[in-house]
Every structure is written in C-alpha cells, then in structure tokens.
Design a protein around this motif. Sequence first.
Motif, PDB file in Angstrom:
ATOM      1  N   ALA A 151     -43.747  23.376 -28.216  1.00  0.00           N
ATOM      2  CA  ALA A 151     -44.297  21.698 -27.807  1.00  0.00           C
ATOM      3  C   ALA A 151     -44.728  21.453 -29.644  1.00  0.00           C
ATOM      4  CB  ALA A 151     -45.079  21.714 -27.400  1.00  0.00           C
ATOM      5  N   SER A 152     -44.706  22.378 -30.408  1.00  0.00           N
ATOM      6  CA  SER A 152     -45.084  21.961 -31.742  1.00  0.00           C
ATOM      7  C   SER A 152     -44.957  20.674 -32.619  1.00  0.00           C
ATOM      8  CB  SER A 152     -45.777  22.602 -32.980  1.00  0.00           C
ATOM      9  OG  SER A 152     -44.425  24.384 -33.136  1.00  0.00           O
ATOM     10  N   GLN A 153     -43.336  21.128 -32.088  1.00  0.00           N
ATOM     11  CA  GLN A 153     -42.850  19.782 -32.876  1.00  0.00           C
ATOM     12  C   GLN A 153     -42.955  18.300 -32.533  1.00  0.00           C
ATOM     13  OE1 GLN A 153     -38.069  20.577 -31.314  1.00  0.00           O
ATOM     14  NE2 GLN A 153     -38.728  20.865 -29.945  1.00  0.00           N
ATOM     15  N   MET A 154     -43.496  18.322 -31.574  1.00  0.00           N
ATOM     16  CA  MET A 154     -43.938  16.450 -31.202  1.00  0.00           C
ATOM     17  C   MET A 154     -44.810  16.406 -32.334  1.00  0.00           C
ATOM     18  SD  MET A 154     -42.522  16.089 -28.360  1.00  0.00           S
ATOM     19  CE  MET A 154     -42.340  17.005 -26.357  1.00  0.00           C
ATOM     20  N   ALA A 155     -44.198  14.839 -32.403  1.00  0.00           N
ATOM     21  CA  ALA A 155     -44.957  13.996 -33.989  1.00  0.00           C
ATOM     22  C   ALA A 155     -45.603  13.186 -33.045  1.00  0.00           C
ATOM     23  CB  ALA A 155     -43.565  13.602 -34.203  1.00  0.00           C
ATOM     24  N   PRO A 156     -46.771  12.906 -33.158  1.00  0.00           N
ATOM     25  CA  PRO A 156     -47.775  11.850 -33.095  1.00  0.00           C
ATOM     26  C   PRO A 156     -47.386  10.839 -32.121  1.00  0.00           C
ATOM     27  CG  PRO A 156     -48.350  12.843 -35.083  1.00  0.00           C
ATOM     28  CD  PRO A 156     -47.019  12.949 -35.288  1.00  0.00           C
ATOM     29  N   ASN A 157     -47.551  10.033 -31.303  1.00  0.00           N
ATOM     30  CA  ASN A 157     -46.709   9.277 -30.432  1.00  0.00           C
ATOM     31  C   ASN A 157     -45.500   9.131 -30.609  1.00  0.00           C
ATOM     32  OD1 ASN A 157     -48.800   7.827 -29.843  1.00  0.00           O
ATOM     33  ND2 ASN A 157     -49.750   6.822 -32.051  1.00  0.00           N
ATOM     34  N   LYS A 158     -44.701  10.105 -30.647  1.00  0.00           N
ATOM     35  CA  LYS A 158     -42.867  10.507 -30.468  1.00  0.00           C
ATOM     36  C   LYS A 158     -43.009  11.364 -29.305  1.00  0.00           C
ATOM     37  CE  LYS A 158     -41.561   8.526 -34.900  1.00  0.00           C
ATOM     38  NZ  LYS A 158     -40.963   8.669 -36.117  1.00  0.00           N
ATOM     39  N   ILE A 159     -41.657  11.217 -28.701  1.00  0.00           N
ATOM     40  CA  ILE A 159     -41.038  11.532 -27.720  1.00  0.00           C
ATOM     41  C   ILE A 159     -39.722  11.664 -27.547  1.00  0.00           C
ATOM     42  CG2 ILE A 159     -43.148  11.090 -25.950  1.00  0.00           C
ATOM     43  CD1 ILE A 159     -41.978   9.351 -25.059  1.00  0.00           C
ATOM     44  N   PRO A 188     -46.001   3.110 -27.647  1.00  0.00           N
ATOM     45  CA  PRO A 188     -47.400   2.659 -27.316  1.00  0.00           C
ATOM     46  C   PRO A 188     -48.215   3.222 -27.036  1.00  0.00           C
ATOM     47  CG  PRO A 188     -46.195   1.392 -25.342  1.00  0.00           C
ATOM     48  CD  PRO A 188     -45.176   2.927 -26.209  1.00  0.00           C
ATOM     49  N   VAL A 189     -48.343   3.762 -26.003  1.00  0.00           N
ATOM     50  CA  VAL A 189     -49.030   4.676 -25.852  1.00  0.00           C
ATOM     51  C   VAL A 189     -49.613   6.117 -26.649  1.00  0.00           C
ATOM     52  CG1 VAL A 189     -50.254   3.502 -24.065  1.00  0.00           C
ATOM     53  CG2 VAL A 189     -48.759   5.065 -23.464  1.00  0.00           C
ATOM     54  N   GLN A 190     -50.611   7.251 -26.037  1.00  0.00           N
ATOM     55  CA  GLN A 190     -50.462   8.455 -26.706  1.00  0.00           C
ATOM     56  C   GLN A 190     -49.866   9.037 -25.551  1.00  0.00           C
ATOM     57  OE1 GLN A 190     -50.839  10.062 -29.707  1.00  0.00           O
ATOM     58  NE2 GLN A 190     -49.780  11.926 -28.762  1.00  0.00           N
ATOM     59  N   LEU A 191     -49.520  10.002 -25.306  1.00  0.00           N
ATOM     60  CA  LEU A 191     -48.646  10.499 -23.871  1.00  0.00           C
ATOM     61  C   LEU A 191     -48.815  12.471 -24.851  1.00  0.00           C
ATOM     62  CD1 LEU A 191     -45.613   8.561 -22.867  1.00  0.00           C
ATOM     63  CD2 LEU A 191     -47.901   8.579 -21.922  1.00  0.00           C
ATOM     64  N   GLY A 192     -48.443  13.418 -23.557  1.00  0.00           N
ATOM     65  CA  GLY A 192     -48.968  14.783 -23.747  1.00  0.00           C
ATOM     66  C   GLY A 192     -47.800  14.830 -23.996  1.00  0.00           C
ATOM     67  N   ASP A 193     -47.636  16.530 -24.354  1.00  0.00           N
ATOM     68  CA  ASP A 193     -46.669  16.595 -25.525  1.00  0.00           C
ATOM     69  C   ASP A 193     -45.198  17.631 -24.966  1.00  0.00           C
ATOM     70  OD1 ASP A 193     -48.070  17.107 -27.412  1.00  0.00           O
ATOM     71  OD2 ASP A 193     -48.741  19.399 -27.203  1.00  0.00           O
ATOM     72  N   ARG A 194     -45.919  17.332 -23.131  1.00  0.00           N
ATOM     73  CA  ARG A 194     -43.798  17.193 -21.965  1.00  0.00           C
ATOM     74  C   ARG A 194     -43.965  15.770 -21.190  1.00  0.00           C
ATOM     75  NH1 ARG A 194     -44.412  22.391 -19.862  1.00  0.00           N
ATOM     76  NH2 ARG A 194     -42.979  22.076 -18.332  1.00  0.00           N
ATOM     77  N   SER A 195     -44.099  15.047 -22.224  1.00  0.00           N
ATOM     78  CA  SER A 195     -43.739  14.113 -22.179  1.00  0.00           C
ATOM     79  C   SER A 195     -41.762  13.296 -22.509  1.00  0.00           C
ATOM     80  CB  SER A 195     -44.248  12.682 -22.603  1.00  0.00           C
ATOM     81  OG  SER A 195     -45.642  13.037 -21.799  1.00  0.00           O
ATOM     82  N   PHE A 196     -41.960  12.791 -22.147  1.00  0.00           N
ATOM     83  CA  PHE A 196     -40.335  12.063 -22.475  1.00  0.00           C
ATOM     84  C   PHE A 196     -39.877  10.598 -22.021  1.00  0.00           C
ATOM     85  CE2 PHE A 196     -39.523  14.096 -17.848  1.00  0.00           C
ATOM     86  CZ  PHE A 196     -38.375  12.870 -17.288  1.00  0.00           C
ATOM     87  N   ALA A 197     -38.265  10.152 -22.395  1.00  0.00           N
ATOM     88  CA  ALA A 197     -38.167   9.166 -22.665  1.00  0.00           C
ATOM     89  C   ALA A 197     -36.474   9.091 -21.392  1.00  0.00           C
ATOM     90  CB  ALA A 197     -38.074   7.659 -23.335  1.00  0.00           C
ATOM     91  N   THR A 198     -36.062   8.003 -20.896  1.00  0.00           N
ATOM     92  CA  THR A 198     -35.044   7.998 -20.659  1.00  0.00           C
ATOM     93  C   THR A 198     -34.264   7.019 -20.833  1.00  0.00           C
ATOM     94  OG1 THR A 198     -32.755   9.148 -18.783  1.00  0.00           O
ATOM     95  CG2 THR A 198     -35.249   8.366 -18.242  1.00  0.00           C
ATOM     96  N   ILE A 199     -33.086   6.776 -20.451  1.00  0.00           N
ATOM     97  CA  ILE A 199     -33.085   5.572 -19.634  1.00  0.00           C
ATOM     98  C   ILE A 199     -32.092   4.800 -18.206  1.00  0.00           C
ATOM     99  CG2 ILE A 199     -30.858   3.473 -20.672  1.00  0.00           C
ATOM    100  CD1 ILE A 199     -30.669   4.668 -23.479  1.00  0.00           C
ATOM    101  N   VAL A 200     -32.744   4.086 -17.616  1.00  0.00           N
ATOM    102  CA  VAL A 200     -32.726   3.794 -16.416  1.00  0.00           C
ATOM    103  C   VAL A 200     -31.113   3.241 -15.961  1.00  0.00           C
ATOM    104  CG1 VAL A 200     -32.874   1.981 -14.609  1.00  0.00           C
ATOM    105  CG2 VAL A 200     -34.486   3.334 -16.164  1.00  0.00           C
ATOM    106  N   GLU A 201     -30.355   3.776 -15.497  1.00  0.00           N
ATOM    107  CA  GLU A 201     -28.941   4.398 -14.949  1.00  0.00           C
ATOM    108  C   GLU A 201     -28.783   3.307 -13.395  1.00  0.00           C
ATOM    109  OE1 GLU A 201     -26.767   7.456 -15.911  1.00  0.00           O
ATOM    110  OE2 GLU A 201     -26.948   7.699 -17.627  1.00  0.00           O
ATOM    111  N   GLY A 202     -27.728   2.718 -13.360  1.00  0.00           N
ATOM    112  CA  GLY A 202     -27.748   1.966 -11.724  1.00  0.00           C
ATOM    113  C   GLY A 202     -29.145   1.067 -11.247  1.00  0.00           C
ATOM    114  N   ASP A 203     -28.746   0.491  -9.841  1.00  0.00           N
ATOM    115  CA  ASP A 203     -30.089  -0.871  -9.699  1.00  0.00           C
ATOM    116  C   ASP A 203     -30.658  -0.584  -8.577  1.00  0.00           C
ATOM    117  OD1 ASP A 203     -27.499  -0.646  -8.001  1.00  0.00           O
ATOM    118  OD2 ASP A 203     -27.396  -2.910  -7.801  1.00  0.00           O
ATOM    119  N   SER A 204     -30.898   1.022  -8.371  1.00  0.00           N
ATOM    120  CA  SER A 204     -31.379   1.048  -6.917  1.00  0.00           C
ATOM    121  C   SER A 204     -32.874   0.753  -7.590  1.00  0.00           C
ATOM    122  CB  SER A 204     -31.451   2.810  -6.920  1.00  0.00           C
ATOM    123  OG  SER A 204     -32.028   3.661  -8.008  1.00  0.00           O
ATOM    124  N   MET A 205     -33.310   0.670  -8.763  1.00  0.00           N
ATOM    125  CA  MET A 205     -35.218  -0.016  -8.905  1.00  0.00           C
ATOM    126  C   MET A 205     -34.703  -1.128  -9.231  1.00  0.00           C
ATOM    127  SD  MET A 205     -37.008   3.030  -7.985  1.00  0.00           S
ATOM    128  CE  MET A 205     -38.407   2.588  -8.838  1.00  0.00           C
TER     129      MET A 205
END
Length: 287
Positions: A151-159, A188-205
């Motif tokens: 987890a220490s490799q997480m850059a500030p405000n980057k996931i 845009p906000v500070q998240l925890g070390d175990r956070s991530f981003a992903t790109i939505v697929e499909g139209d269910s949402m």
Amino acid sequence: MAAAPIPPAASNANAIALGKSRGSNIVVSEYQLMVDNIHQLTIAQAPCQSQCMVDKKFEMRAAFSARLHKALDNAGVRAHGRGVDIHKNLKLHGVSRTPQAISKWLNGESIAEPESLDALCEWLQIRREWLEYGAGSAPDAELKSHPQAGASQMAPNKIPLIDWAGIAEFAGIGHVRAGWEGTWLCCPVQLGDRSFATIVEGDSMVSPAGGPTYPPGCTIFVDTALSAEPGDRVIALLPHGQGATFKEYVTDAGRYFLKPINSQYPLIDITGSVNLIGKVVGTYIPE
C-alpha cells in the motif's frame, strides 16, 4: 539363602521415621521409603511440567498474533475493523471462517489452521513459514526489496485504474502487485490506500428517466475501506466466477439486493456468497 531378618531396632527406627509409634505392626523397609519419596517428587513435578507446556502454547499464539498484525500493517489493512477485512478476503479465496475464530487469531487466543494460513498468505503476499513459525525474513524486508509492492506505493490523491477482470484480485490483496504498469488517476478527494477506479461497462446503471446515471465509459471511484449502507452504489463480487458488478445496494422486507438503475435488468438477491467489496464515492464522465 534366606534373607536376614530386620532387627527390631531397625524396624522401630523406620516406623518412627514414618510417623509410626514403637511397637507398630507396620514394617516399612528403607527401599520402600525411597520408592515413596521418588513417587512424591514425581507427583510434585507434574504441575510444573504442565504449566510450562501451557506457557509455551500461550507464547506461540501470542507470537502468531503479532506476526499477523505486522503483515496486516504492511499490507495497509485498517487497524479498526480488521476482523471484517480478514473475513471478507478469506471468502474471496474460498475460505469461510466465523468472526469469533478470526478474533481469536488477532487476540492471540489461537493459531489459524492450514487452509486459513494458505489463504492469509496468498492475500497478504507473505510466506507461510514466516506467518506460522516466524521462520525467515519479516514481510517488511520483502517490501523494501520490492518498493512497488504494498500500500505504501500509493501516490497522494492518486489511485490505480483497475479493469473489471482485475477487481477480484485487487480486492483480495488490497493493492496492485509489484511491477504493475497500469494507469494511475488523480482523484478530486483524498481516498484510502485500498481505493481504486474502474470504467463502467454496459448500461445496467443508466437511468432512463433522469436522476443519477452511470453511462458506459464513465469512471467511478471506489473505496474498499468504507462500509456500505442501503442506498449506496457498490461494487460486489458475484459467486461462481461471475466476476464483479456495479449496482445499488438496497433492502426490502429484511432482505438485501443489488439493484440496477436500469429497470430492464433484474434484481440480484444478496446471499452469503455475494461479497460487497467497496463503496462508490464519486464518478467522472468525460465530455
């Protein structure tokens, strides 16, 4: 040859030594006295040996607990609520243990059995011989030799931007692996070390009637350290290798479901084999 008789004086002396009065009909030889003394010494030593064994087992359990906490610290697992995180990640590795059993590992009351040890080591990326026996180098030495791991490799405000196929693995270990060459996104906000981003697929949402909507191609930000409440958007892992899904977490008549915003898709009944792994905390929709 007949044995020499015991002189009366000697017999009386032995009787007196054992607390018998002169003239007693009980005659005890010196050999018998020696046997009785040895027997008494053996009995007296037994509690000491038992106590030493108890102390040794206590030390082993306490040492295992300390190593487990160290590995959790190095992996960036939160200090408060660790039992919940362990339970969740064991299930991701096909192992189900009660909260009470996990609590005993953390409190030094017991040592995990082989199946759980294997799952813990796979999740935390540590060697089993170290976790179980303390053999070899501690995991912090491994992190120093692989600075990109943990987890220490997480850059500030980057996931990290994780694709859908990689979400299960990320949720299991809580960080990207050493040598990962994926994309890091500014958040845009500070998240925890175990956070991530992903790109939505499909139209269910995708909402057909206005309101919050998450079209294909938009980016969502997920914090796995936050507990989900009914009404939250979540990422969940489905059973039988179906992978991850993005839905709304809802409850109805005491039952819990994963609900798509698009009514053309069915509700998913949450059973014990469905794992909520993170709460969606934000989104980015490109122009």
